[in-house]
Design a protein around this motif. Structure first.
Motif, PDB file in Angstrom:
ATOM      1  N   ALA A 168      58.256  -7.291  82.614  1.00 28.45           N
ATOM      2  CA  ALA A 168      58.647  -7.329  84.027  1.00 28.45           C
ATOM      3  C   ALA A 168      59.077  -8.752  84.331  1.00 28.45           C
ATOM      4  O   ALA A 168      58.443  -9.703  83.860  1.00 28.45           O
ATOM      5  CB  ALA A 168      57.481  -6.927  84.932  1.00 28.45           C
ATOM      6  N   ILE A 169      60.161  -8.925  85.090  1.00 27.90           N
ATOM      7  CA  ILE A 169      60.667 -10.267  85.354  1.00 27.90           C
ATOM      8  C   ILE A 169      60.421 -10.663  86.809  1.00 27.90           C
ATOM      9  O   ILE A 169      60.499  -9.845  87.719  1.00 27.90           O
ATOM     10  CB  ILE A 169      62.164 -10.398  85.016  1.00 27.90           C
ATOM     11  N   PRO A 191      72.666 -20.621  90.075  1.00 34.25           N
ATOM     12  CA  PRO A 191      71.297 -21.092  89.815  1.00 34.25           C
ATOM     13  C   PRO A 191      70.350 -19.906  89.673  1.00 34.25           C
ATOM     14  O   PRO A 191      70.161 -19.128  90.605  1.00 34.25           O
ATOM     15  CB  PRO A 191      70.964 -21.919  91.070  1.00 34.25           C
ATOM     16  N   PHE A 192      69.753 -19.745  88.498  1.00 38.84           N
ATOM     17  CA  PHE A 192      68.956 -18.552  88.242  1.00 38.84           C
ATOM     18  C   PHE A 192      68.021 -18.808  87.068  1.00 38.84           C
ATOM     19  O   PHE A 192      68.353 -19.527  86.128  1.00 38.84           O
ATOM     20  CB  PHE A 192      69.875 -17.369  87.913  1.00 38.84           C
ATOM     21  N   GLY A 193      66.864 -18.200  87.127  1.00 39.71           N
ATOM     22  CA  GLY A 193      65.916 -18.208  86.026  1.00 39.71           C
ATOM     23  C   GLY A 193      64.879 -17.137  86.295  1.00 39.71           C
ATOM     24  O   GLY A 193      64.892 -16.475  87.339  1.00 39.71           O
ATOM     25  N   PHE A 194      63.975 -16.944  85.350  1.00 40.65           N
ATOM     26  CA  PHE A 194      62.904 -15.979  85.595  1.00 40.65           C
ATOM     27  C   PHE A 194      61.728 -16.258  84.673  1.00 40.65           C
ATOM     28  O   PHE A 194      61.870 -16.899  83.625  1.00 40.65           O
ATOM     29  CB  PHE A 194      63.382 -14.529  85.428  1.00 40.65           C
ATOM     30  N   ALA A 195      60.570 -15.771  85.091  1.00 40.94           N
ATOM     31  CA  ALA A 195      59.399 -15.686  84.229  1.00 40.94           C
ATOM     32  C   ALA A 195      59.196 -14.214  83.930  1.00 40.94           C
ATOM     33  O   ALA A 195      59.101 -13.398  84.854  1.00 40.94           O
ATOM     34  CB  ALA A 195      58.171 -16.276  84.907  1.00 40.94           C
ATOM     35  N   ALA A 196      59.164 -13.859  82.663  1.00 41.04           N
ATOM     36  CA  ALA A 196      58.934 -12.475  82.251  1.00 41.04           C
ATOM     37  C   ALA A 196      57.521 -12.352  81.700  1.00 41.04           C
ATOM     38  O   ALA A 196      57.059 -13.227  80.964  1.00 41.04           O
ATOM     39  CB  ALA A 196      59.947 -12.060  81.189  1.00 41.04           C
ATOM     40  N   ILE A 220      54.018 -14.446  78.133  1.00 35.13           N
ATOM     41  CA  ILE A 220      54.925 -14.823  79.222  1.00 35.13           C
ATOM     42  C   ILE A 220      56.092 -15.574  78.599  1.00 35.13           C
ATOM     43  O   ILE A 220      55.905 -16.377  77.683  1.00 35.13           O
ATOM     44  CB  ILE A 220      54.215 -15.705  80.270  1.00 35.13           C
ATOM     45  N   LEU A 221      57.277 -15.304  79.082  1.00 35.91           N
ATOM     46  CA  LEU A 221      58.479 -15.990  78.605  1.00 35.91           C
ATOM     47  C   LEU A 221      59.250 -16.518  79.801  1.00 35.91           C
ATOM     48  O   LEU A 221      59.412 -15.816  80.807  1.00 35.91           O
ATOM     49  CB  LEU A 221      59.343 -15.021  77.788  1.00 35.91           C
ATOM     50  N   VAL A 222      59.728 -17.749  79.686  1.00 33.17           N
ATOM     51  CA  VAL A 222      60.456 -18.399  80.770  1.00 33.17           C
ATOM     52  C   VAL A 222      61.903 -18.601  80.337  1.00 33.17           C
ATOM     53  O   VAL A 222      62.167 -19.094  79.240  1.00 33.17           O
ATOM     54  CB  VAL A 222      59.809 -19.755  81.120  1.00 33.17           C
ATOM     55  N   ALA A 223      62.854 -18.220  81.199  1.00 33.06           N
ATOM     56  CA  ALA A 223      64.279 -18.339  80.869  1.00 33.06           C
ATOM     57  C   ALA A 223      65.039 -18.872  82.074  1.00 33.06           C
ATOM     58  O   ALA A 223      64.596 -18.754  83.216  1.00 33.06           O
ATOM     59  CB  ALA A 223      64.843 -16.986  80.437  1.00 33.06           C
ATOM     60  N   ALA A 224      66.199 -19.442  81.793  1.00 31.03           N
ATOM     61  CA  ALA A 224      67.123 -19.911  82.844  1.00 31.03           C
ATOM     62  C   ALA A 224      68.451 -20.233  82.151  1.00 31.03           C
ATOM     63  O   ALA A 224      68.903 -19.454  81.318  1.00 31.03           O
ATOM     64  CB  ALA A 224      66.544 -21.116  83.586  1.00 31.03           C
TER      65      ALA A 224
END
Length: 456
Positions: free
Chosen positions: A105-106, A290-295, A277-281
């Protein structure tokens, strides 16, 4: 037509931009296409760094601009506490196919630093939901970079960036860097093997009170601080084992390594690691928004929500237009097989660099995976002695390459927190073979120009 900045007198009583670049008047970027940026004076720059290792699909993609405009015309903004949106729900399902988590889930935000802050709060919320309120300690590594907000900066182990704000930092703890080139050098804070690094983390967790460590955060391949330093092959499997045995959540910082940058969808895929947990941007929207997420994994998501709502958020989290852009970037990456292109072109660029610079007296190491490659510059190849920071070798090489129309990314302070010079390459995945050759040739010319002046 060239656009000249207004003279200082004209802006004296008006607002102005607080620029990131040194100097009052950086060039005005007006257009980009593929791997090239043009400024207002008509000069072209080959973007061998993808900005800040951001642009994967290339500049000037009309379909991304169309997706942005169409979504903004329909509904540009709806607050995440009141609404969801079709592009966001669709994106979460589509990106989930590539995320190395079980039932992901993001939580979407506006960039990497916000995503790291979100991941830290998610880790804490997970342990609280399990009734383990004593789990608050988080470990990261020296030689890491996780962002520039205060929490992310505290987590980071990049000493030159930390130094001005040390009085505000100190809640997070650090272990040695996975940095084979300088392993064993106490000034670099690095160890040699995966076994040594995992044993050190084990000791650090055991030294804390039992049941107090919440998470371990690391970049799969270190980006901005250690210029694409790849850990020993056994490192990640051993680290996963340590975390699992102690109930410590593993947070993979994929802000720079994600979305094909290393030749796999995510950096941890090189070792078949499945973090909690995975962090992306960055590459998620390729710089277009401008965008990113924690999954989070299904277990983390379910555990948190069973205890009640996750009290967190930003004004621009869960933004519909951002999701529409991310969705189109994801489609391009899939349809044009750009992750595979990153792997193949990265190997070609590395071979070109080895051919031109592999024996250069000022180049200590060429490293990396895919189109995330780094060069470490040294005053002495045998002893690995760094240049003095006062020599500003990195800055001079970057400037020399820029004069030749090629943009590269810099990293400094890696050797001992002050000295150390590195260059990072991360061109768009659409870079051509001719452009790859030009990058290698130009970098060799720039280093050849600077090295003699530095006495090498």
């Amino acid at each position: 037509m060239a656009v000249d900045p207004p003279p200082p007198s004209a802006t004296h009583s008006r607002g102005r931009v607080f620029h990131r670049a040194v100097g009052d008047h950086p060039p005005v970027a007006v257009r980009g296409e593929g791997s090239t940026i043009w400024d207002a004076a008509g000069r072209a720059y080959l973007d061998a760094a993808g900005g800040a290792i951001v642009v994967g699909i290339g500049h000037g993609r009309r379909s991304v601009a169309d997706a942005m405009a169409n979504q903004a015309a329909a509904i540009a903004y709806a607050h995440g506490s009141a609404f969801t949106s079709e592009p966001l729900e669709a994106y979460a399902a589509e990106v989930g196919r590539h995320l190395p988590l079980d039932g992901p889930a993001i939580y979407p935000v506006s960039g990497g630093s916000e995503a790291i802050e979100t991941a830290l709060k998610l880790a804490r919320a997970y342990h609280l939901a399990r009734g383990e309120a004593d789990r608050w300690i988080v470990f990261a590594r020296w030689g890491s970079y996780h962002g520039n907000t205060l929490g992310a900066l505290d987590l980071s182990g990049r000493r030159p960036l930390r130094r001005p704000y040390e009085g505000w930092l100190g809640r997070f703890r650090h272990v040695s860097a996975a940095y084979p080139y300088r392993a064993g050098d106490p000034n670099a804070g690095a160890l040699d093997t995966g076994e040594e690094l995992a044993a050190e983390l084990e000791r650090a967790i055991q030294a804390a009170e039992p049941g107090t460590v919440a998470a371990f955060v690391a970049e799969p391949i270190v980006g901005a601080t250690l210029a694409a330093a790849v850990p020993p092959d056994d490192y990640w499997p051993l680290i996963v084992d340590v975390c699992r045995r102690h109930g410590v959540l593993l947070i993979a910082d994929e802000v720079m390594t994600g979305f094909g940058r290393t030749g796999r969808w995510f950096g941890v895929d090189h070792w078949a690691v499945r973090p909690d947990i995975l962090v992306a941007a960055k590459g998620a929207t390729s710089g277009y928004w401008p965008f990113g997420f924690a999954a989070v994994s299904e277990e983390v998501h379910r555990t948190i929500l069973e205890a009640g709502p996750f009290v967190h958020g930003f004004t621009y989290s869960h933004q519909p237009t951002a999701a529409a852009v991310a969705r189109e970037v994801l489609r391009i990456l899939e349809d044009e097989e750009l992750v595979e292109a990153s792997a193949a072109k990265g190997e070609r660029l590395r071979l070109l660099l080895e051919e031109r610079l592999g024996d250069h007296r000022a180049v200590g190491e060429i490293r990396g995976r895919g189109l995330l490659l780094g060069l470490e510059l040294v005053a002495d190849r045998e002893t690995r002695e760094p240049f003095r920071r006062s020599d500003r070798i990195t800055e001079r090489v970057v400037a020399a390459a820029r004069e030749r129309g090629v943009l590269v990314y810099s990293a400094t302070g890696n050797a001992n927190g002050v000295d150390g010079d590195q260059l990072v390459l991360g061109p768009p995945f659409v870079v051509t073979n001719d452009e790859l050759a030009r990058i290698a040739d130009t970098l060799a010319e720039a280093i050849d120009e600077v090295a003699p002046a530095a006495g090498v």
